[in-house]
Design an enzyme around this catalytic site. Sequence first.
Site, PDB file in Angstrom:
ATOM      1  N   ALA A  10      42.033 -74.425 -25.721  1.00 51.67           N
ATOM      2  CA  ALA A  10      43.244 -75.170 -25.768  1.00 51.67           C
ATOM      3  C   ALA A  10      43.419 -76.074 -24.561  1.00 51.67           C
ATOM      4  O   ALA A  10      43.085 -75.553 -23.243  1.00 51.67           O
ATOM      5  CB  ALA A  10      44.252 -74.284 -25.670  1.00 51.67           C
ATOM      6  N   VAL A  47      43.230 -36.320 -35.455  1.00 50.09           N
ATOM      7  CA  VAL A  47      43.102 -35.299 -36.288  1.00 50.09           C
ATOM      8  C   VAL A  47      41.524 -34.842 -36.298  1.00 50.09           C
ATOM      9  O   VAL A  47      41.638 -33.478 -36.170  1.00 50.09           O
ATOM     10  CB  VAL A  47      43.129 -36.246 -37.727  1.00 50.09           C
ATOM     11  CG1 VAL A  47      42.953 -35.020 -38.984  1.00 50.09           C
ATOM     12  CG2 VAL A  47      44.662 -36.647 -37.757  1.00 50.09           C
ATOM     13  N   ARG A  49      55.945 -61.102 -27.398  1.00 44.69           N
ATOM     14  CA  ARG A  49      57.299 -60.839 -26.814  1.00 44.69           C
ATOM     15  C   ARG A  49      57.325 -61.525 -25.383  1.00 44.69           C
ATOM     16  O   ARG A  49      56.752 -62.772 -25.444  1.00 44.69           O
ATOM     17  CB  ARG A  49      57.411 -59.459 -26.345  1.00 44.69           C
ATOM     18  CG  ARG A  49      57.851 -58.555 -27.834  1.00 44.69           C
ATOM     19  CD  ARG A  49      58.103 -57.341 -27.450  1.00 44.69           C
ATOM     20  NE  ARG A  49      58.263 -56.383 -28.739  1.00 44.69           N
ATOM     21  CZ  ARG A  49      59.120 -55.743 -29.296  1.00 44.69           C
ATOM     22  NH1 ARG A  49      60.285 -55.831 -28.610  1.00 44.69           N
ATOM     23  NH2 ARG A  49      58.984 -55.215 -30.316  1.00 44.69           N
ATOM     24  N   ARG A  97      61.295 -48.257 -36.237  1.00 40.12           N
ATOM     25  CA  ARG A  97      62.060 -48.301 -34.810  1.00 40.12           C
ATOM     26  C   ARG A  97      63.568 -47.548 -35.184  1.00 40.12           C
ATOM     27  O   ARG A  97      64.065 -47.635 -36.201  1.00 40.12           O
ATOM     28  CB  ARG A  97      62.426 -49.829 -34.441  1.00 40.12           C
ATOM     29  CG  ARG A  97      61.112 -50.537 -34.249  1.00 40.12           C
ATOM     30  CD  ARG A  97      61.483 -52.006 -33.509  1.00 40.12           C
ATOM     31  NE  ARG A  97      60.152 -52.470 -32.996  1.00 40.12           N
ATOM     32  CZ  ARG A  97      59.415 -53.288 -33.703  1.00 40.12           C
ATOM     33  NH1 ARG A  97      60.049 -54.152 -34.468  1.00 40.12           N
ATOM     34  NH2 ARG A  97      58.387 -53.978 -32.976  1.00 40.12           N
ATOM     35  N   THR A 154      49.636 -51.704 -29.201  1.00 38.82           N
ATOM     36  CA  THR A 154      50.610 -52.759 -29.392  1.00 38.82           C
ATOM     37  C   THR A 154      49.700 -54.104 -29.128  1.00 38.82           C
ATOM     38  O   THR A 154      48.901 -54.032 -28.385  1.00 38.82           O
ATOM     39  CB  THR A 154      51.693 -52.962 -28.402  1.00 38.82           C
ATOM     40  OG1 THR A 154      52.243 -54.355 -28.594  1.00 38.82           O
ATOM     41  CG2 THR A 154      51.439 -52.711 -26.988  1.00 38.82           C
ATOM     42  N   ASP A 162      55.710 -49.449 -24.690  1.00 34.10           N
ATOM     43  CA  ASP A 162      56.502 -48.874 -23.611  1.00 34.10           C
ATOM     44  C   ASP A 162      57.866 -48.239 -24.237  1.00 34.10           C
ATOM     45  O   ASP A 162      58.318 -47.236 -23.783  1.00 34.10           O
ATOM     46  CB  ASP A 162      56.737 -49.692 -22.614  1.00 34.10           C
ATOM     47  CG  ASP A 162      57.569 -51.014 -23.201  1.00 34.10           C
ATOM     48  OD1 ASP A 162      57.614 -51.410 -24.204  1.00 34.10           O
ATOM     49  OD2 ASP A 162      57.740 -51.967 -22.131  1.00 34.10           O
ATOM     50  N   ASP A 193      50.976 -55.810 -23.023  1.00 33.25           N
ATOM     51  CA  ASP A 193      52.260 -55.989 -22.007  1.00 33.25           C
ATOM     52  C   ASP A 193      52.338 -54.666 -21.349  1.00 33.25           C
ATOM     53  O   ASP A 193      53.536 -54.775 -20.648  1.00 33.25           O
ATOM     54  CB  ASP A 193      53.438 -56.344 -22.891  1.00 33.25           C
ATOM     55  CG  ASP A 193      54.139 -55.230 -23.715  1.00 33.25           C
ATOM     56  OD1 ASP A 193      52.976 -54.286 -24.060  1.00 33.25           O
ATOM     57  OD2 ASP A 193      55.049 -55.332 -24.441  1.00 33.25           O
ATOM     58  N   ASP A 206      50.717 -56.859 -27.916  1.00 32.39           N
ATOM     59  CA  ASP A 206      51.068 -57.501 -27.138  1.00 32.39           C
ATOM     60  C   ASP A 206      50.163 -57.415 -25.548  1.00 32.39           C
ATOM     61  O   ASP A 206      50.247 -58.355 -25.011  1.00 32.39           O
ATOM     62  CB  ASP A 206      52.461 -57.264 -26.834  1.00 32.39           C
ATOM     63  CG  ASP A 206      53.507 -57.344 -27.827  1.00 32.39           C
ATOM     64  OD1 ASP A 206      53.183 -58.099 -28.797  1.00 32.39           O
ATOM     65  OD2 ASP A 206      54.425 -56.647 -27.943  1.00 32.39           O
ATOM     66  N   GLY A 250      55.897 -51.722 -33.418  1.00 29.54           N
ATOM     67  CA  GLY A 250      55.329 -52.478 -34.121  1.00 29.54           C
ATOM     68  C   GLY A 250      53.748 -51.976 -34.208  1.00 29.54           C
ATOM     69  O   GLY A 250      53.046 -51.296 -33.393  1.00 29.54           O
TER      70      GLY A 250
HETATM   71  P1  ADP Z   1      57.314 -50.314 -28.687  1.00 29.56           P
HETATM   72  O1  ADP Z   1      57.176 -48.921 -28.675  1.00 29.56           O
HETATM   73  O2  ADP Z   1      56.419 -51.016 -29.341  1.00 29.56           O
HETATM   74  O3  ADP Z   1      57.682 -51.054 -27.410  1.00 29.56           O
HETATM   75  P2  ADP Z   1      60.088 -50.363 -29.362  1.00 29.56           P
HETATM   76  O4  ADP Z   1      60.618 -50.793 -28.073  1.00 29.56           O
HETATM   77  O5  ADP Z   1      60.895 -50.860 -30.530  1.00 29.56           O
HETATM   78  O6  ADP Z   1      58.497 -50.464 -29.592  1.00 29.56           O
HETATM   79  O7  ADP Z   1      60.477 -48.834 -29.426  1.00 29.56           O
HETATM   80  C1  ADP Z   1      60.119 -48.113 -30.499  1.00 29.56           C
HETATM   81  C2  ADP Z   1      61.155 -46.737 -30.718  1.00 29.56           C
HETATM   82  O8  ADP Z   1      60.714 -45.784 -29.300  1.00 29.56           O
HETATM   83  C3  ADP Z   1      62.255 -47.201 -30.705  1.00 29.56           C
HETATM   84  O9  ADP Z   1      62.812 -47.482 -32.061  1.00 29.56           O
HETATM   85  C4  ADP Z   1      63.293 -45.699 -30.306  1.00 29.56           C
HETATM   86  O10 ADP Z   1      63.106 -44.933 -31.228  1.00 29.56           O
HETATM   87  C5  ADP Z   1      62.212 -45.142 -29.290  1.00 29.56           C
HETATM   88  N1  ADP Z   1      62.696 -45.442 -27.833  1.00 29.56           N
HETATM   89  C6  ADP Z   1      62.743 -46.735 -27.446  1.00 29.56           C
HETATM   90  N2  ADP Z   1      63.150 -46.652 -26.125  1.00 29.56           N
HETATM   91  C7  ADP Z   1      63.775 -45.471 -26.077  1.00 29.56           C
HETATM   92  C8  ADP Z   1      64.361 -44.683 -24.830  1.00 29.56           C
HETATM   93  N3  ADP Z   1      64.633 -45.229 -23.820  1.00 29.56           N
HETATM   94  N4  ADP Z   1      64.435 -43.356 -25.128  1.00 29.56           N
HETATM   95  C9  ADP Z   1      64.205 -42.723 -26.441  1.00 29.56           C
HETATM   96  N5  ADP Z   1      63.532 -43.388 -27.252  1.00 29.56           N
HETATM   97  C10 ADP Z   1      63.370 -44.616 -27.027  1.00 29.56           C
HETATM   98  O1  F6P Z   2      55.416 -56.038 -30.454  1.00 29.03           O
HETATM   99  C1  F6P Z   2      54.536 -56.508 -31.115  1.00 29.03           C
HETATM  100  C2  F6P Z   2      55.043 -57.591 -31.849  1.00 29.03           C
HETATM  101  O2  F6P Z   2      54.302 -57.971 -32.939  1.00 29.03           O
HETATM  102  C3  F6P Z   2      55.612 -58.718 -30.996  1.00 29.03           C
HETATM  103  O3  F6P Z   2      54.522 -59.480 -30.534  1.00 29.03           O
HETATM  104  C4  F6P Z   2      56.660 -59.523 -31.711  1.00 29.03           C
HETATM  105  O4  F6P Z   2      57.505 -60.151 -30.878  1.00 29.03           O
HETATM  106  C5  F6P Z   2      57.322 -58.344 -32.501  1.00 29.03           C
HETATM  107  O5  F6P Z   2      56.534 -57.272 -32.375  1.00 29.03           O
HETATM  108  C6  F6P Z   2      57.834 -58.752 -33.926  1.00 29.03           C
HETATM  109  O6  F6P Z   2      58.425 -57.623 -34.482  1.00 29.03           O
HETATM  110  P1  F6P Z   2      58.929 -57.451 -35.865  1.00 29.03           P
HETATM  111  O7  F6P Z   2      57.871 -57.339 -36.782  1.00 29.03           O
HETATM  112  O8  F6P Z   2      59.954 -56.328 -35.979  1.00 29.03           O
HETATM  113  O9  F6P Z   2      59.513 -58.834 -36.359  1.00 29.03           O
END
Ligand code: ADP
Ligand code: F6P
Length: 322
Positions: free
Chosen positions: A189, A27, A174, A75, A128, A106, A132, A130, A14
Amino acid sequence: MNKVKRIAVLTSGGDAPGMNAAIRAVVRYGIGMGLEVYGVERGFQGLLDNLFVPMNMRSVSDIIHRGGTILKTARCLEFKTEEGQQKAIKNLKANKIDGLIVIGGDGSFMGAKALTDHGFPSIGIPGTIDNDLAYTDYTLGFDTACNTILDAINKIRDTMSSHERVSIIEVMGRNCGDLALYTGICGGAEVIIVPEHKITIDEIVDILGGSRASDKTSGIIVLAEGAGRAPELKAELSERTALTVKSTVLGHIQRGGSPSCRDRYLGTCFGVHAVQLLQKGIGNRIVGIRQNEIYDMDIVEGCSMKKKFNLELYETAQIVSR
Ligand code: ADP
Ligand code: F6P
């Protein structure tokens, strides 16, 4: 160790406000240190599709104040496979890239780790909204998202107090309640609902009842998406109380917008630190901020840390909003 001459940067998962500030820093600092810097478009997908773009000082002009990411993000499931990772390494090598900076959450860090495991040095920058990730006090985008949510809470409060209503505001995050907790506190709140700490419908009804009894005529409930759905809670509260309850799901508005001063600052510091690591040939690290110091740690160690919920802060929030 071969001297690092050419590095690349990508954004993944995201998008988050402040990613552009980090790209700009990578850069400009990289070029300033005598390196060649490439941008990779569309996250890990771009590594597979060979979307490498040479960057210069002007490639990152006029972006520090923009939300989203100029490199686009994606993703990419294929990158999770061994074949996908081999293809990515092949393209990185064909483009003579010596090290990669991955800006994301992560999941993206696991991608960076996979590349380092294949002998390709990679560094992660936490991007992110989040917040998190346990190893860093703040992730890029969290502060801006909090400010956007607060702006919405303020506006909703105006109309709630005029009509003497209660509003449920569902925010992103999330499985992490930080966006709800921080904006709940700062938006005053009466109820904050997060995935990390259970609160029953009876407790919520009691808080709202107490609030009315103490002459409050309106109320705000901030609900983290990981803890429930606003329309469902609205239906339950409408059935259980005589209050007029409204609900708003904020959605993607909270992920966009011009980054705050803090996110621009963090993006800049994280970007510079990541380049410094790659310059030394160091990979497998993630950059973060702890007690106001920019630092780095091992990817696996950092990603396996469990985020501790701040129960004291949560309980304090309930008291100061009465
Ligand atoms: P975020 O980085 O925000 O946690 P995602 O969990 O969607 O978002 O992960 C982003 C991208 O990172 C995934 O679409 C994938 O390409 C790569 N990725 C996620 N988990 C793994 C993994 N275990 N091994 C290799 N690449 C990964
Ligand atoms: O991880 C960032 C985030 O905005 C979360 O807070 C939310 O649950 C998710 O991504 C939404 O993802 P998408 O834009 O793919 O619906």
